[in-house]
Write a protein that holds these residues in place. Structure first.
Motif, PDB file in Angstrom:
ATOM      1  N   SER A  46     -25.220 -27.480  11.776  1.00 14.43           N
ATOM      2  CA  SER A  46     -24.745 -27.116  13.115  1.00 14.43           C
ATOM      3  C   SER A  46     -23.519 -26.222  13.044  1.00 14.43           C
ATOM      4  CB  SER A  46     -24.460 -28.358  13.955  1.00 14.43           C
ATOM      5  OG  SER A  46     -23.349 -29.069  13.458  1.00 14.43           O
ATOM      6  N   ILE A  47     -22.607 -26.521  12.130  1.00 16.02           N
ATOM      7  CA  ILE A  47     -21.411 -25.680  11.959  1.00 16.02           C
ATOM      8  C   ILE A  47     -21.826 -24.263  11.592  1.00 16.02           C
ATOM      9  CG2 ILE A  47     -19.409 -25.277  10.468  1.00 16.02           C
ATOM     10  CD1 ILE A  47     -19.102 -28.388  10.383  1.00 16.02           C
ATOM     11  N   THR A  48     -22.745 -24.152  10.657  1.00 11.38           N
ATOM     12  CA  THR A  48     -23.222 -22.838  10.217  1.00 11.38           C
ATOM     13  C   THR A  48     -23.869 -22.069  11.366  1.00 11.38           C
ATOM     14  OG1 THR A  48     -23.620 -23.744   8.008  1.00 11.38           O
ATOM     15  CG2 THR A  48     -24.684 -21.648   8.543  1.00 11.38           C
ATOM     16  N   ILE A  49     -24.736 -22.721  12.099  1.00 11.85           N
ATOM     17  CA  ILE A  49     -25.436 -22.058  13.207  1.00 11.85           C
ATOM     18  C   ILE A  49     -24.458 -21.631  14.295  1.00 11.85           C
ATOM     19  CG2 ILE A  49     -27.059 -22.475  15.111  1.00 11.85           C
ATOM     20  CD1 ILE A  49     -28.639 -24.233  13.090  1.00 11.85           C
ATOM     21  N   ILE A  50     -23.556 -22.502  14.664  1.00 11.98           N
ATOM     22  CA  ILE A  50     -22.609 -22.180  15.742  1.00 11.98           C
ATOM     23  C   ILE A  50     -21.677 -21.049  15.320  1.00 11.98           C
ATOM     24  CG2 ILE A  50     -20.690 -23.060  17.132  1.00 11.98           C
ATOM     25  CD1 ILE A  50     -22.158 -25.809  17.092  1.00 11.98           C
ATOM     26  N   ILE A  51     -21.162 -21.109  14.101  1.00 15.11           N
ATOM     27  CA  ILE A  51     -20.272 -20.036  13.637  1.00 15.11           C
ATOM     28  C   ILE A  51     -21.026 -18.711  13.563  1.00 15.11           C
ATOM     29  CG2 ILE A  51     -18.986 -19.192  11.616  1.00 15.11           C
ATOM     30  CD1 ILE A  51     -17.969 -22.058  11.224  1.00 15.11           C
ATOM     31  N   LEU A  52     -22.249 -18.732  13.069  1.00 16.99           N
ATOM     32  CA  LEU A  52     -23.048 -17.497  13.024  1.00 16.99           C
ATOM     33  C   LEU A  52     -23.275 -16.932  14.421  1.00 16.99           C
ATOM     34  CD1 LEU A  52     -25.746 -18.231  10.291  1.00 16.99           C
ATOM     35  CD2 LEU A  52     -23.937 -16.513  10.212  1.00 16.99           C
ATOM     36  N   ASN A  53     -23.567 -17.803  15.367  1.00 19.20           N
ATOM     37  CA  ASN A  53     -23.795 -17.331  16.733  1.00 19.20           C
ATOM     38  C   ASN A  53     -22.526 -16.772  17.360  1.00 19.20           C
ATOM     39  OD1 ASN A  53     -26.616 -17.725  17.946  1.00 19.20           O
ATOM     40  ND2 ASN A  53     -26.317 -19.512  16.660  1.00 19.20           N
ATOM     41  N   PHE A  54     -21.395 -17.392  17.067  1.00 14.90           N
ATOM     42  CA  PHE A  54     -20.138 -16.851  17.590  1.00 14.90           C
ATOM     43  C   PHE A  54     -19.788 -15.526  16.913  1.00 14.90           C
ATOM     44  CE2 PHE A  54     -18.857 -21.164  19.254  1.00 14.90           C
ATOM     45  CZ  PHE A  54     -18.726 -20.748  20.565  1.00 14.90           C
ATOM     46  N   SER A  55     -20.086 -15.411  15.620  1.00 12.40           N
ATOM     47  CA  SER A  55     -19.723 -14.180  14.918  1.00 12.40           C
ATOM     48  C   SER A  55     -20.568 -12.991  15.356  1.00 12.40           C
ATOM     49  CB  SER A  55     -19.815 -14.378  13.405  1.00 12.40           C
ATOM     50  OG  SER A  55     -21.149 -14.606  13.020  1.00 12.40           O
ATOM     51  N   ILE A  56     -21.842 -13.221  15.684  1.00 16.16           N
ATOM     52  CA  ILE A  56     -22.664 -12.111  16.171  1.00 16.16           C
ATOM     53  C   ILE A  56     -22.669 -12.050  17.695  1.00 16.16           C
ATOM     54  CG2 ILE A  56     -24.131 -12.024  14.135  1.00 16.16           C
ATOM     55  CD1 ILE A  56     -26.265 -13.552  15.694  1.00 16.16           C
ATOM     56  N   ASN A  57     -22.010 -13.034  18.300  1.00 18.58           N
ATOM     57  CA  ASN A  57     -21.868 -13.107  19.757  1.00 18.58           C
ATOM     58  C   ASN A  57     -23.212 -13.021  20.483  1.00 18.58           C
ATOM     59  OD1 ASN A  57     -20.365 -13.543  22.038  1.00 18.58           O
ATOM     60  ND2 ASN A  57     -19.869 -11.380  22.345  1.00 18.58           N
ATOM     61  N   LYS A  58     -24.171 -13.752  19.926  1.00 18.41           N
ATOM     62  CA  LYS A  58     -25.491 -13.776  20.550  1.00 18.41           C
ATOM     63  C   LYS A  58     -25.960 -15.226  20.650  1.00 18.41           C
ATOM     64  CE  LYS A  58     -30.125 -12.003  20.328  1.00 18.41           C
ATOM     65  NZ  LYS A  58     -31.144 -11.353  19.550  1.00 18.41           N
ATOM     66  N   PHE A  59     -26.114 -15.681  21.857  1.00 17.82           N
ATOM     67  CA  PHE A  59     -26.596 -17.030  22.095  1.00 17.82           C
ATOM     68  C   PHE A  59     -27.906 -16.932  22.864  1.00 17.82           C
ATOM     69  CE2 PHE A  59     -22.055 -17.258  21.699  1.00 17.82           C
ATOM     70  CZ  PHE A  59     -21.895 -18.319  20.828  1.00 17.82           C
ATOM     71  N   ASN A  60     -28.929 -17.561  22.330  1.00 16.03           N
ATOM     72  CA  ASN A  60     -30.203 -17.587  23.032  1.00 16.03           C
ATOM     73  C   ASN A  60     -30.757 -18.997  23.025  1.00 16.03           C
ATOM     74  OD1 ASN A  60     -31.342 -17.910  20.467  1.00 16.03           O
ATOM     75  ND2 ASN A  60     -31.607 -15.710  20.215  1.00 16.03           N
ATOM     76  N   LYS A  61     -31.865 -19.164  23.687  1.00 14.60           N
ATOM     77  CA  LYS A  61     -32.404 -20.507  23.845  1.00 14.60           C
ATOM     78  C   LYS A  61     -32.825 -21.133  22.516  1.00 14.60           C
ATOM     79  CE  LYS A  61     -37.020 -18.928  25.042  1.00 14.60           C
ATOM     80  NZ  LYS A  61     -38.064 -18.960  26.036  1.00 14.60           N
ATOM     81  N   SER A  62     -33.193 -20.313  21.540  1.00 19.33           N
ATOM     82  CA  SER A  62     -33.584 -20.876  20.245  1.00 19.33           C
ATOM     83  C   SER A  62     -32.403 -21.550  19.544  1.00 19.33           C
ATOM     84  CB  SER A  62     -34.203 -19.804  19.353  1.00 19.33           C
ATOM     85  OG  SER A  62     -33.280 -18.775  19.101  1.00 19.33           O
ATOM     86  N   THR A  63     -31.195 -21.058  19.778  1.00 16.59           N
ATOM     87  CA  THR A  63     -29.999 -21.682  19.209  1.00 16.59           C
ATOM     88  C   THR A  63     -29.867 -23.113  19.723  1.00 16.59           C
ATOM     89  OG1 THR A  63     -28.850 -19.562  19.090  1.00 16.59           O
ATOM     90  CG2 THR A  63     -27.485 -21.541  19.041  1.00 16.59           C
ATOM     91  N   TYR A  64     -30.031 -23.287  21.009  1.00 12.32           N
ATOM     92  CA  TYR A  64     -29.840 -24.605  21.613  1.00 12.32           C
ATOM     93  C   TYR A  64     -30.934 -25.586  21.206  1.00 12.32           C
ATOM     94  CZ  TYR A  64     -26.652 -21.779  24.345  1.00 12.32           C
ATOM     95  OH  TYR A  64     -25.663 -20.917  24.718  1.00 12.32           O
ATOM     96  N   ILE A  65     -32.181 -25.123  21.160  1.00 13.06           N
ATOM     97  CA  ILE A  65     -33.257 -26.040  20.778  1.00 13.06           C
ATOM     98  C   ILE A  65     -33.169 -26.372  19.295  1.00 13.06           C
ATOM     99  CG2 ILE A  65     -35.073 -24.340  20.292  1.00 13.06           C
ATOM    100  CD1 ILE A  65     -35.529 -27.676  22.148  1.00 13.06           C
ATOM    101  N   LEU A  66     -32.742 -25.410  18.470  1.00  6.92           N
ATOM    102  CA  LEU A  66     -32.562 -25.676  17.044  1.00  6.92           C
ATOM    103  C   LEU A  66     -31.470 -26.721  16.826  1.00  6.92           C
ATOM    104  CD1 LEU A  66     -33.324 -24.998  14.131  1.00  6.92           C
ATOM    105  CD2 LEU A  66     -31.678 -23.130  14.215  1.00  6.92           C
ATOM    106  N   LEU A  67     -30.355 -26.578  17.524  1.00  5.45           N
ATOM    107  CA  LEU A  67     -29.289 -27.577  17.418  1.00  5.45           C
ATOM    108  C   LEU A  67     -29.762 -28.944  17.905  1.00  5.45           C
ATOM    109  CD1 LEU A  67     -26.193 -25.494  18.570  1.00  5.45           C
ATOM    110  CD2 LEU A  67     -26.617 -26.422  16.277  1.00  5.45           C
ATOM    111  N   SER A  68     -30.543 -28.955  18.959  1.00  6.86           N
ATOM    112  CA  SER A  68     -31.062 -30.219  19.476  1.00  6.86           C
ATOM    113  C   SER A  68     -31.969 -30.898  18.454  1.00  6.86           C
ATOM    114  CB  SER A  68     -31.823 -29.975  20.786  1.00  6.86           C
ATOM    115  OG  SER A  68     -32.239 -31.196  21.329  1.00  6.86           O
ATOM    116  N   ILE A  69     -32.810 -30.118  17.800  1.00 10.19           N
ATOM    117  CA  ILE A  69     -33.703 -30.668  16.768  1.00 10.19           C
ATOM    118  C   ILE A  69     -32.896 -31.174  15.576  1.00 10.19           C
ATOM    119  CG2 ILE A  69     -35.481 -30.039  15.073  1.00 10.19           C
ATOM    120  CD1 ILE A  69     -36.619 -28.146  17.281  1.00 10.19           C
ATOM    121  N   ILE A  70     -31.885 -30.418  15.186  1.00 12.10           N
ATOM    122  CA  ILE A  70     -31.041 -30.829  14.059  1.00 12.10           C
ATOM    123  C   ILE A  70     -30.352 -32.159  14.357  1.00 12.10           C
ATOM    124  CG2 ILE A  70     -28.876 -30.278  12.853  1.00 12.10           C
ATOM    125  CD1 ILE A  70     -29.821 -27.325  12.912  1.00 12.10           C
ATOM    126  N   PHE A  71     -29.774 -32.284  15.554  1.00  6.93           N
ATOM    127  CA  PHE A  71     -29.082 -33.530  15.886  1.00  6.93           C
ATOM    128  C   PHE A  71     -30.062 -34.679  16.117  1.00  6.93           C
ATOM    129  CE2 PHE A  71     -25.500 -30.630  17.134  1.00  6.93           C
ATOM    130  CZ  PHE A  71     -24.648 -31.052  16.130  1.00  6.93           C
TER     131      PHE A  71
END
Length: 157
Positions: A46-71
């Motif tokens: 989750s840390i890796t995914i969130i930091i990557l999304n903040f660094s490229i400044n792109k948030f989409n629905k796949s980010t949220y569902i991926l985090l949900s599956i991970i947790f």
């Protein structure tokens, strides 16, 4: 509260959980079992995914569902660990070190018996009367629900 703020809070929680785990292991000197080590992985992901999304400044629905599956996966793993602690499930190969599986000689077995191996069913550390597996199950379920809600909210927008 917007999605980015929520993700920052999840990032902070994930980092805090990992710092706490390492503090308990290295400063308080409680040795984790194999499942305890595996339960850290969702937070690293989750840390890796969130930091990557903040660094490229792109948030989409796949980010949220991926985090949900991970947790959600983390919650299942933690619940399994809780079940082993409570005697609901038997320890599996995940609870045995690789050396235990491959040891076939008498000398290797004697070496393994001399090691201080932590069993998954033995609660090493508690906080407010709860094992860390129990606490991790609850936290993982909450984070999974929050990220799933972010996904659903994203779909509505």
């Amino acid at each position: 509260m917007n999605s980015k703020t929520t993700l920052k809070i999840i990032l902070f929680i994930s980092i805090l959980i990992l710092i706490s785990a390492y503090f308990i292991e290295y400063i308080l000197d409680y040795k984790p079992c194999n499942l305890c080590l595996y339960e850290r992985l969702p937070y690293f992901f989750s840390i890796t995914i969130i930091i990557l999304n903040f660094s490229i400044n792109k948030f989409n629905k796949s980010t949220y569902i991926l985090l949900s599956i991970i947790f959600a996966s983390g919650a299942i793993l933690s619940f399994y660990h809780f079940g082993i602690e409570q005697g609901f499930f038997q320890e599996s190969l995940a609870c045995i070190s690789n050396n235990d599986i491959n040891s076939l000689t008498k000398e290797d077995i004697m070496k393994e018996l001399q090691k201080n191996v932590v069993s998954c069913k033995d609660v090493q550390f508690t906080f407010l009367g709860f094992s860390l597996a129990t606490i991790n199950t609850i936290i993982s379920l909450i984070l999974s629900a929050i990220t799933l809600k972010l996904f659903i909210k994203y779909e509505k927008n």
